[in-house]
Motif scaffolding. Structure first.
Motif, mmCIF file in Angstrom:
data_model
loop_
_atom_site.group_PDB
_atom_site.id
_atom_site.type_symbol
_atom_site.label_atom_id
_atom_site.label_comp_id
_atom_site.label_asym_id
_atom_site.label_seq_id
_atom_site.Cartn_x
_atom_site.Cartn_y
_atom_site.Cartn_z
ATOM 1 N N ASN B 404 -1.930 -27.229 -3.515
ATOM 2 C CA ASN B 404 -0.772 -26.648 -2.863
ATOM 3 C C ASN B 404 -0.266 -25.352 -3.505
ATOM 4 O O ASN B 404 -0.119 -24.320 -2.873
ATOM 5 N N TYR B 405 -0.015 -25.405 -4.821
ATOM 6 C CA TYR B 405 0.582 -24.208 -5.430
ATOM 7 C C TYR B 405 -0.397 -23.046 -5.500
ATOM 8 O O TYR B 405 0.018 -21.892 -5.531
ATOM 9 N N GLN B 408 -0.161 -21.388 -2.019
ATOM 10 C CA GLN B 408 1.082 -20.633 -1.827
ATOM 11 C C GLN B 408 1.044 -19.323 -2.598
ATOM 12 O O GLN B 408 1.444 -18.271 -2.100
ATOM 13 N N GLU B 409 0.553 -19.412 -3.818
ATOM 14 C CA GLU B 409 0.490 -18.206 -4.633
ATOM 15 C C GLU B 409 -0.476 -17.204 -3.991
ATOM 16 O O GLU B 409 -0.210 -16.003 -3.959
ATOM 17 N N SER B 435 -2.967 -23.237 6.578
ATOM 18 C CA SER B 435 -2.169 -23.870 5.520
ATOM 19 C C SER B 435 -0.681 -23.819 5.803
ATOM 20 O O SER B 435 0.127 -24.172 4.958
ATOM 21 N N LEU B 439 3.301 -25.111 3.267
ATOM 22 C CA LEU B 439 4.117 -24.205 2.471
ATOM 23 C C LEU B 439 5.510 -24.775 2.259
ATOM 24 O O LEU B 439 6.188 -25.146 3.215
ATOM 25 N N ASP B 440 5.945 -24.850 1.010
ATOM 26 C CA ASP B 440 7.297 -25.322 0.791
ATOM 27 C C ASP B 440 8.084 -24.433 -0.177
ATOM 28 O O ASP B 440 9.244 -24.689 -0.455
ATOM 29 N N GLU B 441 7.454 -23.377 -0.696
ATOM 30 C CA GLU B 441 8.190 -22.496 -1.601
ATOM 31 C C GLU B 441 8.698 -21.285 -0.816
ATOM 32 O O GLU B 441 7.961 -20.715 -0.009
ATOM 33 N N ALA B 444 6.512 -18.064 -0.754
ATOM 34 C CA ALA B 444 5.281 -18.199 0.010
ATOM 35 C C ALA B 444 5.586 -18.220 1.506
ATOM 36 O O ALA B 444 4.916 -17.575 2.306
ATOM 37 N N LYS B 445 6.644 -18.961 1.864
ATOM 38 C CA LYS B 445 7.034 -19.027 3.267
ATOM 39 C C LYS B 445 7.373 -17.638 3.786
ATOM 40 O O LYS B 445 6.904 -17.217 4.847
#
Lengths: 438, 902
Positions: B404-405, B408-409, B435, B439-441, B444-445
């Motif tokens: 996940n991270y 996002q990164e 993906s 996305l939850d950050e 990133a969103k």
């Protein structure tokens, strides 16, 4: 400003003060609380060794079960501060007979206070040579706790030696037998990709010396390094002898070595301290003879089974052998069961470090033992996420072998009384950080 | 062998203090010594044993050195809390300082210097004087440091008693350790004084370079650090110095190596021969690499410094990138720094190898490190055009791992890559969209939404994708809301169909009526207004072409870099902040009247400098992603002026306060208006000096008038400038002929900038020292006007002005009201400003007020964006400026006030 410290604290792992000494007035007495609250008791510990809290900065190092913390409030010389801590610990160890931990500090706190007063003044590091300090900072209590005689025997010209040009050797040493021991200790550092290509490879070597020499001897050391040899043949105007020469990437010397002379004549000349010390360190990246090659193949068979094959090849002379070889092969955390076969040595699964540990006590040259293992994994509910694979690590020692090919060509000793000396030279190569990605 | 001191920590159950008291007064020596040890043990664990002061001090007169040291240690800790009792110890100290044993003499002086009690300090002077001239070098080296201690307590006393001269004499001592300590003490005293005390001449230089060979490792550090402030006269001298310092690079002590590197880098600036420079770079690389095999903490210090060094001299380590590859067991702080340097050293030549490494790191355990590795890939893509495609493919491989991270990164950096190379890599958008729901950050969103909005015309289901985010609009963080708003508007402008139209209604409603966030609301209203009045204009604004971004994150400003390189090995070089940003200690020496700054401008420098690098992980280029294209006009609208009666009165009072300096707008010519008198004849033994800093033909001069009213001819004039904010210094020697009594001479001394920059808040103070062969050295203060520094090339294009204004954060804006200034005519005001190199850009009317926009630049290209608001003929002028260096604003206001008042 080359000030290195305003205050120094020795803390145990709970944060209790074992020893503290304030050198300058610009930091408060309670700064250690700030360190405890903002660094020790948080996740920040270990994320950065230099930190600012309020108006003060903290530099800290952990050595065994002790934190050594330096506090400053000015733009201090950090390099100086850390080096001071390293050297101070070496000094304490030499006084306590090797150990440096919480108990050793408690048991010698009077001595440490005395030393701290001597080795740093107003935040400026002073002479830290154990050899010299032992001349006039003695703790009779250390040797025999029941003796009570004052130790005020006058120390002739101790003060001159502290400040002298040869601040690391005292005068008037006499030995019946004049001997010098040289140990060339090399660590091979390797980082190899999973495809078998060498990503990084270097040798960091050091020459350790143990001197039992009378008087004030002048020593000169010759190695088979390229620049030194070239300079020598140039000076003597004769072609250098053929034979293996090696190229040193960098050398650093103990403070006893005359650097200006090294720079102009490329000779290593020095007046050694008495006893044991590290004469020089060097680094070599070209033409390194790797003592071992590791060829791993790891197959993941489905989600719960793995097959690991590791072949280790020794590529030094058949008559030599390596000692204490340990190969750590990482396996996933969820390993349930392992079974393996080895053609030499012993292997076992160590769950604490998630590794298969394969040990071979004596490993002759030009052989290639193998390990083949089967690993069963607990199937997890977690989504399929590729396993982060740490590298295979290897430890070893190969006596009478240098990965760099470095040799001592000569060690000359001059002393005005003209005695004869006996020189002993040993070589050993160790595994430094020997990592093979898989 | 090991001691058994731990027994002293064990406490007896009851009445500890009385018991100790009794033991301290015991008739047996050993019992007394044990008791003192117990007291010290109690002190160490934090118990208050100050009540035993008298009893401990009574043990001081002893033949036993160990006991004496313990008592001294006690004194250092408690003398301050018992100043009256501390006096009891003085006699013993004075006696000890004359002991036949040099160790005891030194111990007495060393300890006395640590006791910061006024009464004791008085008694310290005589023993110190003796010890500075002691026969034993051990005593002298201790006394040298003691002078620095005393200076810290009472600077005046040190100067009055002539200790400074005694200390300077020790530089010529025959013992290297005494020399080293004297240098350390002098350097520290100089740092805390604004007067020139310890100036390194070429003579002391050569002496110290010789001492370098003989003194201890620490002494070498003291000397190298002091010498690194020395400015060589020319390239040849610099080469000579460097030649004598380079052998230090081979020292085993890392502090010696780093100090040597610092000194070599300083001198290299002067060396012109490219061969020599290349050779030096070659010599410095191996020792720097060797530092990386030291203890991790030392590695960290080395890496922070290497980060600075490669920014200035990238060639030094260009071929050594492999040594920065992370080992699996490196501590995290070492890995992070290595990564940062790898990005700096990445080039077309090594990028393949570097990418393989980054990819490897991206699968490690530590989340922060993994994120940084992913970002590193993106930053390389932005930095190296030819490698961008390979970087992208590595990022796509990482996205496929579906951690996940990592995903996002990767999306965050890919957004930057799209910005850098528009219309090149959009084919991968489909992969990114897969993906979307993980996305939850916020960052990133926001990045993903930006991508969707930006490429709405190429994403078939862009409206569906955006709609999926809209449901949670009110709960999203501001960053995401802003992006959603802009992306929806973009979508609507690109696909003006029914779906998007409905969406935009929802979004605008959410972003105006239902929100408390002013940024969001303002932006929404602007879009709304644009869309309802002129959709074409909206297109021009929202879909405008964006400026190209580059990877300048973690790249330091050149002048800051200079300062940091001069501070190699110190805390400043580790924090990447100038020393005054974290050292709060107030200088003990002279404070000048300049410490009072005009009211209302403190905001400018109470904050830490804007360029401070807080963490290596600061996001690259992400601030550029928000398309603020909507704001076409400079956003700050000056509020209507509020009359301030009190201010008026004060303003009138202030009228004459600064007029000591002649107005600058009329360039002074030698025969022109009189220069301000800085050294009146009455205080200069008949010599009168008038001077002023002026600017002529793009050059800065110090215009000087010497008048000899004394009875003797004066010759051999020399001038020296103390450190000051702009590092103003003489470019050459002062050329004044012999002055016969009653004659005068004028001269123009060409000046250079950025020579000796004084730390601390900016000030217009210029401290000058002038000497001649007949008289003592004269010190006087001058004040310069900032206008002198405004360069002729200060004109900024209208568009650049707007961009710069927008790109600077609001904290860089400082404003001030001048109640006492009347603008009678816009034209004359502009003329006057232009003659001082402030250039007119635009003007507009706001109610009855004129708003003027101007620009100016000071050397090193630091721009000032100026906004003047005033109503013609009515007293009162509001001046707002925006600049990357807001700390200079007070100087600007001071100067403009003088300029416009006259």
């Amino acid at each position: 400003m080359p000030v290195a410290a305003s205050a120094i604290y020795f803390l145990n792992l709970r944060g209790d003060v074992l020893i503290n000494r304030t050198y300058r007035d610009d930091v408060g007495g309670n700064m250690v609380d700030a360190f405890r609250i903002n660094i020790m008791q948080t996740k920040e510990l270990g994320t950065c060794p230099v930190r600012q809290i309020g108006g003060c900065s903290f530099f800290y190092m952990r050595i065994s079960n002790v934190y050594i913390v330096i506090v400053v409030s000015s733009n201090a010389n950090v390099a100086c501060a850390f080096k001071f801590v390293v050297e101070a610990v070496t000094l304490f160890k030499s006084y306590f007979g090797g150990a440096f931990d919480e108990d050793a500090i408690r048991n010698n706190f009077v001595l440490i206070y005395e030393l701290l007063d001597e080795i740093m003044d107003f935040g400026y590091p002073q002479n830290l040579s154990p050899e010299i300090l032992k001349l006039y900072i003695t703790q009779e209590g250390v040797r025999s706790p029941f003796s009570s005689k004052p130790s005020d025997k006058p120390v002739p010209n101790a003060t001159l030696q502290v400040t002298g040009a040869v601040g690391w050797r005292r005068e008037g040493l006499v030995y019946k037998k004049n001997e010098v021991f040289l140990d060339i200790v090399e660590s091979v550092n390797l980082l190899m990709s999973s495809k078998g290509s060498v990503l990084r490879c270097d040798v960091t070597g050091k020459i350790l010396m143990k001197c039992f020499l009378s008087g004030m001897p002048d020593l000169k050391l010759g190695l088979n390094d390229k620049i030194g040899l070239e300079k020598e043949s140039q000076l003597k105007s004769r072609p250098s002898k053929s034979g293996k020469t090696i190229e040193l990437d960098d050398v650093t010397f103990h403070q006893c070595v005359n650097l200006t002379r090294f720079n102009s004549e490329k000779t290593v000349s020095f007046v050694p301290p008495d006893g044991e010390f590290e004469l020089m360190k060097y680094r070599i990246t070209e033409g390194v003879n790797l003592p071992f090659r590791v060829l791993p193949t790891i197959k993941e068979l489905g989600r719960t089974r793995m097959e690991i094959n590791v072949k280790v090849k020794s590529v030094f002379g058949a008559k030599m052998f390596a000692l204490g070889v340990v190969i750590k092969i990482p396996v996933p955390k969820q390993t349930a069961k392992t079974s393996f076969q080895v053609t030499s040595g012993r292997a076992k699964y160590n769950a604490a470090i998630d590794c298969l540990v394969w040990k071979i006590r004596k490993f002759p040259g030009q052989t290639e033992p193998t390990l083949s293992a089967e690993v069963e994994l607990i199937s997890t509910m977690a989504e399929k996420k590729s396993w982060t694979k740490p590298p295979i690590e290897m430890e070893f020692q190969v006596p009478m072998f240098t990965a760099s090919g470095l040799r001592v060509r000569f060690l000359k000793v001059w002393e005005k009384s003209g005695y004869n000396t006996v020189e002993w030279v040993r070589y050993i190569t160790k595994g430094g950080s020997y990592e093979i990605r898989c | 062998m090991s001691g058994h001191d731990s027994k002293y920590f064990s406490t007896t159950k009851k009445g500890e203090i009385p018991e100790l008291k009794e033991e301290l007064n015991s008739q047996y020596k050993d019992k007394r010594k044990d008791a003192v040890k117990k007291v010290i043990a109690a002190m160490t664990v934090g118990k208050d044993v100050s009540s035993l002061f008298t009893d401990v001090v009574n043990c001081m007169q002893t033949e036993n050195l160990e006991l004496k040291k313990l008592v001294y240690l006690y004194l250092i800790n408690y003398a301050k809390s018992q100043p009256d009792l501390a006096i009891l110890a003085v006699n013993t100290f004075v006696k000890d300082s004359q002991d036949p044993n040099p160790l005891i003499r030194a111990l007495a002086v060393r300890t006395m210097g640590c006791i910061r009690v006024d009464k004791i300090t008085e008694y310290l002077c005589d023993p110190l004087q003796r010890c500075l001239k002691d026969d034993d070098p051990y005593v002298r080296k201790t006394a040298a440091i003691c002078v620095a201690k005393l200076y810290d307590i009472n600077a005046e006393l040190v100067e009055d008693r002539g200790f400074l001269d005694a200390l300077k004499d020790l530089i010529s001592d025959n013992n290297p350790m005494v020399v080293a300590n004297a240098v350390a003490a002098l350097a520290e005293i100089q740092e805390n004084s604004s007067r020139p005390i310890f100036e390194i001449t070429s003579h002391t230089l050569s002496k110290l370079l010789t001492a370098l060979n003989e003194c201890t490792e620490w002494g070498q550090v003291f000397i190298l650090d002091a010498l690194s402030k020395y400015k060589a006269a020319d390239a040849r001298e610099a080469e000579n110095i460097v030649e004598r310092v380079t052998p230090r690079l081979q020292h085993a002590n890392c502090a010696v190596v780093l100090s040597a590197v610092k000194m070599i880098l300083q001198q290299m600036e002067l060396i012109t021969s490219t061969d020599v420079v290349r050779n030096l770079c070659k010599k410095m690389a191996p020792p720097l690499v060797t530092l990386l095999s030291a203890e991790p903490e030392i590695q960290y210090v080395a890496l922070r410094n290497i980060n600075l060094i490669v920014q200035r001299r990238p060639t030094i380590l260009a071929h050594e990138i492999k040594v920065f590859f992370c080992k699996y067991n490196d501590p995290i702080y070492v890995k992070m720094e290595k990564l940062e340097i790898m990005i700096k050293l990445a080039s077309d030549r090594n990028i393949d190898q570097v990418l393989l490494e980054f990819k490897e790191y991206a699968t490690e355990v530590d989340v922060d490190f993994v994120r940084k590795a992913v970002r590193a890939i993106g930053r390389c893509a932005i930095k190296l055009e030819r490698a961008a495609e390979r970087c992208i493919s590595v990022l796509l491989e990482l996205i496929k791992i579906k951690v996940n991270y990592v995903v996002q990164e990767a999306i965050i950096v890919i957004k930057d890559i799209f910005r850098r190379y528009p219309n090149t890599y959009e084919s991968i958008i489909a992969t990114l969209c897969e993906s979307l729901d993980t996305l939850d950050e916020p960052e990133a969103k926001a990045s993903m939404i930006w991508i969707i909005g930006e490429y709405a015309e190429r994403i078939d289901n862009a409206d569906e994708l955006l709609e999926s985010f809209l449901e949670s609009f009110p709960e999203e963080p501001a960053q995401v809301q802003l992006q959603l708003l802009t992306a929806t508007v973009k979508l609507f402008l690109k696909k003006p169909t029914e779906g998007p139209q409905q969406m935009i209604q929802v979004v605008l409603n959410n972003a105006t009526v239902e929100t408390d966030n002013p940024d969001l609301r303002d932006r929404a209203y602007i879009y709304w207004r644009l869309l309802s009045t002129d959709p074409e204009a909206a297109k021009d604004v929202v879909l405008a072409e964006k400026p190209v971004i580059s990877d300048d994150s973690n790249q330091l400003d050149p002048s800051l870099l200079d300062e940091l390189l001069a501070n190699i090995a110190t805390l400043s070089s580790v924090y990447h902040k100038p020393p005054d940003a974290f050292v709060t200690r107030v200088k003990t020496a002279q404070r000048t009247e300049e410490d009072d700054y005009p009211d209302g401008s403190e905001t400018g420098y109470s904050e830490s400098p804007s360029h401070a690098v807080d963490s290596g992980a600061s996001p690259p280029a992400t601030s550029t992603n928000a398309p603020y294209a909507a704001a076409r006009q400079p956003s700050p609208v000056s509020p209507a002026q509020v009359p301030d009666l009190l201010g008026d009165l004060v303003g009138l009072d202030n009228d004459n306060s600064n007029n000591a300096i002649v107005s600058i707008d009329q360039p002074t010519v030698p025969a022109g208006p009189p220069l301000p008198v800085l050294l009146p004849a009455s205080s200069g033994q008949g010599l009168q000096i008038s001077a002023q800093l002026i600017r002529r033909d793009g050059q800065i001069f110090y215009s000087l008038l010497f008048e000899n009213n004394s009875q003797i001819p004066l010759d051999g004039f020399m001038i020296q400038f103390n450190k000051n904010t702009f590092g103003v210094a003489a470019a050459g020697p002062l050329q004044v002929p012999q002055l016969l009594p009653g004659t005068s001479a004028r001269t123009l001394l060409p000046m250079v900038l950025f020579q000796n920059i004084a730390p601390g808040p900016p000030s217009t103070l210029l401290q000058v020292a002038v000497k001649n062969n007949q008289q003592p050295v004269w010190y006087f203060n001058d004040k310069f006007s900032l206008l002198v520094f405004f360069t002729e090339d200060g004109r900024i294009e209208r568009s650049t002005f707007l961009e710069t204004w927008k790109s600077l954060p609001d904290s860089n804006e400082v404003s001030k009201d001048f109640q006492g200034i009347v603008v009678n005519s816009v034209e004359t005001t502009l003329d006057r400003l232009t003659s001082s190199n402030m250039f007119f850009i635009a003007k507009r009317k706001h109610a009855n007020q004129e708003v003027l926009y101007l620009s100016a630049k000071i050397p090193r290209g630091i721009p000032f964006l100026i906004e003047l608001t005033a109503a013609v003929g009515i007293p009162g002028l509001k001046c707002a400026i925006k600049t990357p260096s807001p700390e200079i604003a007070p100087l600007f206001f001071e100067a403009i006030e003088i300029l416009l008042k006259s």
